[in-house]
Structures are given as C-alpha cells and as structure tokens.
Design an enzyme around this catalytic site. Structure first.
Site, PDB file in Angstrom:
ATOM      1  N   GLU A 165     -26.141 -10.410 -37.995  1.00 24.99           N
ATOM      2  CA  GLU A 165     -27.494 -10.667 -37.475  1.00 24.99           C
ATOM      3  C   GLU A 165     -27.485 -11.572 -36.241  1.00 24.99           C
ATOM      4  O   GLU A 165     -28.013 -12.689 -36.276  1.00 24.99           O
ATOM      5  CB  GLU A 165     -28.362 -11.309 -38.562  1.00 24.99           C
ATOM      6  CG  GLU A 165     -28.526 -10.469 -39.805  1.00 24.99           C
ATOM      7  CD  GLU A 165     -29.476 -11.106 -40.819  1.00 24.99           C
ATOM      8  OE1 GLU A 165     -29.827 -12.293 -40.655  1.00 24.99           O
ATOM      9  OE2 GLU A 165     -29.857 -10.416 -41.778  1.00 24.99           O
ATOM     10  N   GLU A 363     -26.994  -5.723 -46.332  1.00 19.98           N
ATOM     11  CA  GLU A 363     -27.666  -6.742 -47.151  1.00 19.98           C
ATOM     12  C   GLU A 363     -29.017  -6.217 -47.565  1.00 19.98           C
ATOM     13  O   GLU A 363     -29.736  -5.635 -46.751  1.00 19.98           O
ATOM     14  CB  GLU A 363     -27.922  -8.049 -46.366  1.00 19.98           C
ATOM     15  CG  GLU A 363     -26.746  -8.947 -46.196  1.00 19.98           C
ATOM     16  CD  GLU A 363     -27.083 -10.238 -45.444  1.00 19.98           C
ATOM     17  OE1 GLU A 363     -28.208 -10.762 -45.601  1.00 19.98           O
ATOM     18  OE2 GLU A 363     -26.206 -10.707 -44.702  1.00 19.98           O
TER      19      GLU A 363
END
Ligand code: BGP
Length: 461
Positions: A165, A363
């Site tokens: 991220e 995730e």
C-alpha cells in the site's frame, strides 16, 4: 462445494515485520519511525502500546509456523524490516540474515510459500532524518536495500513484493496525521509518492537484471479502494474519477504499464501540485515499474460526491472530491469502515479489463475491539461476524473467478492478532487470539472455519 475455488489457489494470511516481530530495538535492529515516534510521543498510541511488544514472532516463529499448519495455510506474506537487515542502511546485520533465513526456510519445509514484502510503512529513522520519501535520493537507498534482500534470500524466496500500500504511508505521513512526520502538505505528499514509485521501479529493475529466475516474480500490493459516486450527476462522476486517479491509478498504471498515468499528471499540473524541485521525472526508470503479479488489499469502498464548494487552490484531496455516507451502508463500528463485499467483484472486473497478469487478494479482514466478550465456555472466541465477513467477500470473489478473472489467491488480515500502528491492540483481526500477558495464542472459531475452507478448497453457504 457450492463455492469451489481453482486448483492451486493460494490460501493464506498477511502480516508485516513491524506489526509482529517485537524486540524492536534488539539483535542489531535500528530505529524505524515507529520506534522513534513511540519514544517521543507514547501518548499518541492507543493504551501506550508501542512496537516493542507485538506478537513477538521474532522468538515464536517456529511455534507460529505450527499454528499456520494447523490452519492449513499454503502461503503467507510478511515483510523484512529494513532497519533490522541494514541497521545503518549500508552494513548487513548477520543476526537478521540468520533470523529471516531460518523463518522462511521453516515455512518452506512446511509447504507454506513465503511471499516477502520489502516495505510495510517502516521507514528507517536514519533516512527520515534525511527527509524520508521526500528526499529524491531515498529511492537509491531503497534500491540498495532491495538488492541486499534479493542477494541474501533470493535462493529461497520466489515471490517478492516491493511495497505494501504505497499510497498509505504517503497519505498518512503527509495528509492525515496517522504516520510520522504527521504533517499536512499535499505537494510534499505527491513528491513522497513519486519517490516511492521511483524506489519501486529501481527495485524491480535490480531484480530483473540480477536475480530474475524462471520461477521468481516480483509484484506490488495496492489498496484499490473503488470510489462510488453519490449520483449520476456529471459533477459527482468527475469527483469519483479524480478519486480513482489519485487512489487507484497513481500506482496501478505504472505497475501494469511501466508509465505514469497522464490523466493524473494533467490533473496535478492543472492545480499546480507538482513541485519541480522535488520531482525529477525519469521515464527511463519508471518503465521498470511494471510487475509480474499484483496483490490487492480490500477493506472498504470510498463514497464520493462533488466538493460542496469549488476551490481554486487545492490543498487536500478532499478539495477534489468529498466523502459522503451512503444511506444504505453497513458499518464495522469498531474500525468505522463500511462493509461492502460487492466492491471485491467490481475491483476484480476492473483489473480484468486492464490486464491478464495474475493477482490475488492480499488483505481482507475485519478488526473488532474487546473480542474477549465473545469467549464461550470452552475458552474459544466465537467470531461468527468474521466468518460471515469472509464468506460474503469470498462469494463475490468466486463470482468474478467464475466469470474468468485471473485471481490466484486470497489472504486474510491476519493470522495472529497483531499490533496496529497508532491503534495498538484495540482492533483484533487474527485467526488466533493473542494474550498480551503471556503471548499465548488461541485459535478462534474463524480459524477452524478457515481450515475447513482450505481443506475443501471451497465452502457451501
Ligand atoms: C492495512 C495495512 C495493515 C493493517 C490493516 C488493518 O492497510 O496494510 O498493516 O494494519 O490495514 O488496518 P488497521 O490495523 O489500521 O485496523
């Protein structure tokens, strides 16, 4: 099984070095911004819980691999701590090499494929003192670190990730105050984002030049939060397009095509947000940012509308699009995030239109506070809400796979309850409950359900 997944589907969990290893300033590790920030401002961290005492996988990893086996995981993602491997950015810490090699080798011996990430929000303090990602030279330091990782572990690790991220450390450090240095400066955020992209591209370049073997691949993990406009009104749609340019295509276009997104650059230029002093545009390096595979983290959608007042000077992404609360939303009250499983299907279809590259959900999960409330007589946390959350998301993913998307796996966040940045241990996400008094791990009901799912490579309802 009603929802049967493809053969060789990767079932696993994800975590990161700073959130699990513990012993954060021992065995040769140097300070990351998290270690330092906790020392400087412990009151900022929920219940004064810092990165020193996490799930202590640094010492428990052998036992934890047994726990992974109990779940039946065939893959597992974690990260290497830059500050542990290269405490001063230059010198290899041999104790770190020993630790990571042993940790990864034990996973492999147990048929668990390690997916190893290089950066999970843990900027070394020595580099932060030089400006962190704002410093255009940060990408050279990162390239050296990446090269060291490939040299030390490339013989056993075949799935590499450069960043988790990348957008999050940028927005949290330079826009919304959740990561150090917690300042608010849109131009600096863009420079830090660009230097992160350069660092990613340089790491891929090094990997492909020196360490690319037939069965090795390199990727990036992106949180591709789709922006849903409030209405079909032109202005709301423009707001959602702008949100997607910033939040999705900033890293997705380079990762898929090896070039920056021109529409995004034009938007940033229009509002004078690109600072030529900090950004040296280097297409000859950016072209290396194309990856072999992609990880997608998904938790919640973004709901946007046109800004209520039009601004001439843009100081924040919310000057380009504003959030709104969808009236039909369901929410996880502990984390405050909307629960919207359909977005996983939408993301899958978007990716499918753009690329044939393999990708996986890297995730997905639900953080809940005070889970001790749900302990039954046998001492097990009955986290049916988490099982339902996973099921709902997997149904959507399954639908997209059925329609032919190239999704190769699903990883949950997370394996054992872990430390979560400023939130400390407030919200728990694990298949295993962690008792902070003695570090014991106890499987929750969701762990049993996940192992049933893996065993059957699917589920019925
Ligand atoms: C992701 C991060 C993880 C993890 C997770 C859950 O964005 O990659 O590190 O923290 O979110 O979020 P949180 O811990 O903030 O509840």
């Amino acid at each position: 099984m009603k929802y049967q997944f493809p053969n060789d589907f990767m079932w696993g969990s994800a975590t990161s070095a700073p959130q699990t290893e513990g012993h954060s300033l021992e065995n040769g590790k140097s300070y990351s911004t998290w270690d330092k920030w906790f020392e400087l401002n412990p009151e900022k961290f929920n219940d004064n819980q810092g990165p020193k005492n996490t799930s202590m996988m640094y010492e428990y990893y052998s036992e934890d691999i047994e726990h992974m086996k109990k779940l039946g995981l065939n893959s597992f993602r974690t990260s290497i701590a830059w500050t542990r491997l290269l405490p001063d950015g230059k010198t290899i810490n041999q104790e770190a090499v020993r630790f990571y090699r042993d940790y990864f080798t034990k996973m492999i011996k147990n048929n668990i494929r390690p997916i190893i990430n290089l950066f999970h929000f843990d900027m070394p303090w020595w580099l932060m003192e030089k400006g962190g990602w704002e410093n255009p030279k940060s990408s050279d330091w990162f390239e050296f670190y990446a090269k060291t990782c490939f040299e030390q572990f490339g013989d056993i690790i075949h799935d590499w990730i450069t960043f988790n991220e990348p957008l999050v450390h940028v927005e949290c450090s330079y826009l919304n105050g959740f990561h150090y240095p917690a300042i608010h400066d849109f131009k600096k955020a863009i420079a830090a984002g660009y230097n992160t992209l350069l660092a990613h591209a340089k790491a891929v370049r090094t990997f492909k030049k020196n360490h690319y073997e037939k069965d090795s691949r390199i990727g990036i993990i992106l949180n591709l939060t789709p922006a849903y406009p409030k209405s079909d009104d032109k202005k709301d749609k423009l707001a959602s397009r702008r949100a997607d340019l910033l939040n999705i295509y900033s890293f997705l276009t380079p990762a898929l095509k090896g070039e920056v997104n021109i529409e995004l650059i034009n938007l940033l230029k229009k509002y004078n947000l690109i600072d030529d002093q900090n950004i040296i545009y280097q297409p000859e390096i950016i072209k290396f940012s194309e990856v072999d595979f992609l990880g997608i983290n998904y938790y919640q959608p973004l709901r946007v509308q046109a800004p209520l007042t039009e601004k001439k000077v843009i100081k924040d992404p919310t000057d380009l699009y504003e959030n709104y609360i969808w009236e039909d939303r369901r929410v996880n009250p502990y984390r405050g995030w909307e629960i919207y499983p359909n977005a996983i299907y939408d993301i899958a279809k978007t990716i499918d239109k753009l690329t044939d590259k393999p990708w996986f959900i890297s995730e997905n999960g639900m953080g809940v506070a005070n889970e001790e409330r749900f302990i039954d007589n046998s001492g097990i946390i009955k986290d049916d809400y988490r099982i339902n959350f996973m099921k709902e998301h997997l149904v959507q993913l399954h639908k997209a796979i059925d329609e032919g998307v190239n999704c190769i796996g699903y990883h949950t966040w997370t394996f054992i309850d872990c430390w979560s940045w400023l939130n400390g241990y407030k919200n728990r996400y694990g298949f295993y409950y962690l008792d902070l008094n003695n570090y014991s791990r106890t499987m929750k009901k969701s762990g049993s359900w996940f192992s049933y799912l893996i065993k059957n490579n699917g589920f019925n309802e």
